[in-house]
Design a protein around this motif. Structure first.
Motif, mmCIF file in Angstrom:
data_model
loop_
_atom_site.group_PDB
_atom_site.id
_atom_site.type_symbol
_atom_site.label_atom_id
_atom_site.label_comp_id
_atom_site.label_asym_id
_atom_site.label_seq_id
_atom_site.Cartn_x
_atom_site.Cartn_y
_atom_site.Cartn_z
ATOM 1 N N LEU A 136 23.482 -40.567 21.321
ATOM 2 C CA LEU A 136 22.389 -39.531 21.292
ATOM 3 C C LEU A 136 21.041 -40.130 21.950
ATOM 4 O O LEU A 136 20.410 -39.326 22.759
ATOM 5 N N LEU A 137 21.033 -41.507 21.885
ATOM 6 C CA LEU A 137 19.918 -42.132 22.627
ATOM 7 C C LEU A 137 19.877 -42.241 24.051
ATOM 8 O O LEU A 137 19.078 -41.693 24.783
ATOM 9 N N SER A 138 21.285 -42.521 24.299
ATOM 10 C CA SER A 138 21.410 -42.592 25.952
ATOM 11 C C SER A 138 21.549 -41.216 26.675
ATOM 12 O O SER A 138 21.267 -40.815 27.684
ATOM 13 N N MET A 139 21.964 -40.022 25.767
ATOM 14 C CA MET A 139 21.851 -38.717 26.472
ATOM 15 C C MET A 139 20.546 -38.076 26.360
ATOM 16 O O MET A 139 20.075 -37.522 27.486
ATOM 17 N N GLY A 140 19.660 -38.590 25.644
ATOM 18 C CA GLY A 140 18.190 -38.241 25.682
ATOM 19 C C GLY A 140 17.487 -39.140 26.595
ATOM 20 O O GLY A 140 16.659 -38.311 27.440
ATOM 21 N N THR A 141 18.017 -40.224 27.122
ATOM 22 C CA THR A 141 17.369 -41.036 28.232
ATOM 23 C C THR A 141 17.934 -40.332 29.478
ATOM 24 O O THR A 141 16.927 -40.302 30.183
ATOM 25 N N MET A 142 19.192 -40.191 29.665
ATOM 26 C CA MET A 142 19.686 -39.463 30.796
ATOM 27 C C MET A 142 19.143 -38.019 31.154
ATOM 28 O O MET A 142 18.837 -37.859 32.421
ATOM 29 N N THR A 143 18.595 -37.518 30.016
ATOM 30 C CA THR A 143 17.872 -35.981 30.238
ATOM 31 C C THR A 143 16.580 -36.117 30.874
ATOM 32 O O THR A 143 16.320 -35.428 31.703
ATOM 33 N N ILE A 146 26.518 -43.304 41.378
ATOM 34 C CA ILE A 146 25.273 -42.684 40.963
ATOM 35 C C ILE A 146 25.030 -43.495 39.557
ATOM 36 O O ILE A 146 24.144 -43.951 38.985
ATOM 37 N N LEU A 147 26.233 -43.742 38.952
ATOM 38 C CA LEU A 147 26.178 -44.254 37.500
ATOM 39 C C LEU A 147 25.787 -45.534 37.663
ATOM 40 O O LEU A 147 24.829 -45.926 36.869
ATOM 41 N N ASN A 148 26.282 -46.268 38.510
ATOM 42 C CA ASN A 148 26.005 -47.672 38.558
ATOM 43 C C ASN A 148 24.499 -48.211 39.220
ATOM 44 O O ASN A 148 23.940 -49.028 38.719
ATOM 45 N N LYS A 149 24.026 -47.200 40.121
ATOM 46 C CA LYS A 149 22.918 -47.549 40.626
ATOM 47 C C LYS A 149 21.512 -46.911 40.158
ATOM 48 O O LYS A 149 20.395 -47.257 40.267
ATOM 49 N N ILE A 150 21.847 -45.707 39.395
ATOM 50 C CA ILE A 150 20.679 -44.884 38.990
ATOM 51 C C ILE A 150 20.706 -44.888 37.600
ATOM 52 O O ILE A 150 19.859 -45.315 36.752
ATOM 53 N N THR A 151 21.769 -44.214 36.872
ATOM 54 C CA THR A 151 21.872 -44.023 35.575
ATOM 55 C C THR A 151 21.990 -45.172 34.768
ATOM 56 O O THR A 151 20.821 -45.306 33.616
ATOM 57 N N LEU A 152 22.682 -46.148 34.799
ATOM 58 C CA LEU A 152 22.834 -47.337 33.922
ATOM 59 C C LEU A 152 21.457 -48.247 34.069
ATOM 60 O O LEU A 152 20.943 -48.689 32.995
ATOM 61 N N PRO A 153 20.967 -48.394 35.358
ATOM 62 C CA PRO A 153 19.590 -49.229 35.212
ATOM 63 C C PRO A 153 18.689 -48.438 34.612
ATOM 64 O O PRO A 153 17.891 -49.122 33.729
ATOM 65 N N LEU A 154 18.581 -47.326 34.598
ATOM 66 C CA LEU A 154 17.258 -46.497 34.097
ATOM 67 C C LEU A 154 17.362 -46.449 32.280
ATOM 68 O O LEU A 154 16.458 -46.686 31.662
ATOM 69 N N VAL A 155 18.782 -46.088 32.288
ATOM 70 C CA VAL A 155 19.044 -46.141 30.563
ATOM 71 C C VAL A 155 18.860 -47.564 29.959
ATOM 72 O O VAL A 155 18.304 -47.624 28.912
ATOM 73 N N LEU A 156 19.342 -48.420 30.729
ATOM 74 C CA LEU A 156 19.237 -49.786 30.098
ATOM 75 C C LEU A 156 17.725 -50.362 30.046
ATOM 76 O O LEU A 156 17.249 -51.025 29.036
ATOM 77 N N VAL A 169 30.435 -42.544 26.068
ATOM 78 C CA VAL A 169 30.446 -41.121 25.602
ATOM 79 C C VAL A 169 29.601 -40.193 26.083
ATOM 80 O O VAL A 169 29.620 -39.102 26.486
ATOM 81 N N ALA A 170 28.477 -40.562 26.136
ATOM 82 C CA ALA A 170 27.055 -39.773 26.672
ATOM 83 C C ALA A 170 27.395 -39.502 28.087
ATOM 84 O O ALA A 170 27.137 -38.530 28.711
ATOM 85 N N VAL A 171 27.835 -40.503 28.988
ATOM 86 C CA VAL A 171 27.895 -40.131 30.344
ATOM 87 C C VAL A 171 29.111 -39.345 30.369
ATOM 88 O O VAL A 171 29.003 -38.176 31.301
ATOM 89 N N GLN A 172 30.370 -39.373 29.633
ATOM 90 C CA GLN A 172 31.204 -38.195 29.662
ATOM 91 C C GLN A 172 31.027 -36.955 29.571
ATOM 92 O O GLN A 172 31.339 -35.960 30.181
ATOM 93 N N LEU A 173 30.186 -36.711 28.285
ATOM 94 C CA LEU A 173 29.763 -35.650 28.052
ATOM 95 C C LEU A 173 28.542 -34.938 28.717
ATOM 96 O O LEU A 173 28.563 -33.773 28.992
#
Length: 440
Positions: free
Chosen positions: A311-318, A338-348, A225-229
């Motif tokens: 909220l936690l994921s959106m704050g991390t992605m910001t 981008i989601l698989n190589k950048i966003t997900l690893p950093l959020v995790l 949901v955070a990625v979609q928003l």
């Protein structure tokens, strides 16, 4: 007055012996630290005064009383009171031992200072040093005592109950006494009693499955949901964020009770609506079939808990630099890459500790199960164990204590939960900045 102690360190053994014989004795006789010596001597004197009571309480802790059916109930030995009193007095003994060790080490340290300086401090210097060093101790002492009495003692008491036969109907004080039984309760839950061991194994397995499913569904549901928003480019995106956080903001007790009524098999709103639309012919047993009830618990928990991780994921992605996304776009990466190589690893990387602690929390997530299903539906062993098809260990503990009064079995289960969760708590503590920087 001429000092009789040699300053070459040869009297250290004598200082240690006198300090060990009686608290504060070396301070008064040899080290001229009368204030500290008087304090330590007073502590030991008070301990000696209450020593007969300590011995009596320790004996009661070992025996847990004797049955006296000839006496009125109020005059009989209460094993539980004896157990609590014994633990409290053991705590007093532990504190006294700590003070005793401190007094011996303090005497040795004072003598070492004398050997370096060649002279003793004056009484004023002793007083200033004592006040300076004791200030942190005096400040922490009330909190330390509160933790001992209200945290450590109840925990030790709960563990001790696991090694007794404290249960209904034959061992409930003050009518009856409680006895030490060793590891008998553990053996019965681990296979010694077919019915109880079967119930324990079933509930423990479902607790593990529940903790894993509830943690990862909420986490990845919130992340999606955070990625979609984040990717959606509409002005009303903040409205959706507000709507999605509402289930998490509403108290879980209210939410679960509302869902419990809506999912009722006979008159629940959901079944009646589906039947009115002609989509189903018979009511769906949302909460009355074991597997369906377990699936429903995970589903409703997802609805209630994904907002937190959103909220936690959106704050991390910001916090992820936009330069990384721009560079990836220039290199020809699509949104999925981008989601698989950048966003997900950093959020995790940022949220992994919270995932682990969320897993530990869900093992003890009492409200999500109890207020939604109450542990129902019943299964084969529920008549004896009262463990329903959706009960997790913590809700089963509640039933064992409140309904069955099987305090010994409940304590065994609590000990096992602690053994499982303690490594997670220790790991989480080691990840804190204070621990890594050596501030604690």
């Amino acid at each position: 007055m001429k000092n009789k102690l040699p300053s070459d360190g040869s009297a250290k053994k004598k200082i240690t012996i006198f300090a060990s014989c009686f608290m504060g004795l070396s301070h008064i006789l040899f080290l001229k630290d009368y204030l500290k010596g008087a304090f330590y001597a007073l502590c030991e004197a008070l301990f000696i005064v209450i020593l007969p009571s300590i011995i009596r309480k320790i004996i009661n802790l070992v025996t847990l009383g004797n049955p006296h059916p000839e006496l009125p109930i109020k005059q009989r030995d209460n094993s539980i009171f004896m157990l609590i009193d014994g633990i409290l007095f053991l705590t007093i003994i532990a504190v006294f031992i700590i003070l005793y060790v401190m007094s011996v080490k303090g005497a040795r340290k004072t003598y070492d200072e004398y050997c370096r300086k060649g002279t003793f401090n004056t009484q004023k210097e002793h007083l200033n040093t004592a006040l300076g060093k004791s200030f942190p101790i005096l400040g922490l002492a009330p909190g330390f005592i509160i933790v001992l009495v209200f945290v450590v003692v109840p925990l030790v008491f709960s563990v001790c109950v696991a090694f007794t036969n404290y249960s209904d109907p034959s061992h409930i004080p003050p009518n009856n006494t409680v006895d030490w039984v060793g590891f008998q309760n553990f053996q019965e839950l681990m296979g010694g009693n077919a019915t109880w061991s079967k119930g324990f194994g079933r509930v423990a397995l479902w607790t593990l499955i529940w903790a894993i499913l509830s943690t990862f569904t909420c986490y990845f549901g919130g992340l999606i949901v955070a990625v979609q928003l984040k990717e959606i480019n509409v002005k009303i995106a903040p409205v959706f964020r507000f709507i999605f956080i509402l289930p998490y903001a509403v108290p879980s007790v209210v939410s679960m009770l509302v869902w419990k009524n809506m999912l009722n098999g006979s008159f629940g709103t959901i079944n009646r609506t589906l039947m009115a639309l002609g989509w189903i012919a018979n009511p769906i047993p949302w909460l009355s079939h074991p597997l369906m009830a377990q699936f429903t618990c995970v589903l409703i928990n997802l609805w209630a808990g994904f907002g937190y991780f959103m909220l936690l994921s959106m704050g991390t992605m910001t916090a992820i630099p936009q330069d990384m996304y721009e560079a990836a776009t220039i290199d020809g990466a699509n949104k999925f890459q981008i989601l698989n190589k950048i966003t997900l690893p950093l959020v995790l990387y940022q949220t992994l500790p919270l995932i682990i602690m969320s897993f530990a929390h869900n093992i003890n997530n009492f409200g999500a199960i109890f207020f939604l299903t109450g542990g129902s539906p019943t299964v084969a062993d529920s008549t004896t164990t009262m463990a329903g098809g959706t009960d997790i260990l913590v809700t089963w503990i509640y039933k064992l204590t409140v309904n069955l009064m099987k305090y010994n079995y409940a304590s065994v289960i609590a000990v096992m939960i602690f053994i499982v969760l303690a490594p997670f708590a220790i790991w989480q503590f080691k990840q804190t900045k204070a621990y890594k920087e050596g501030e604690l």
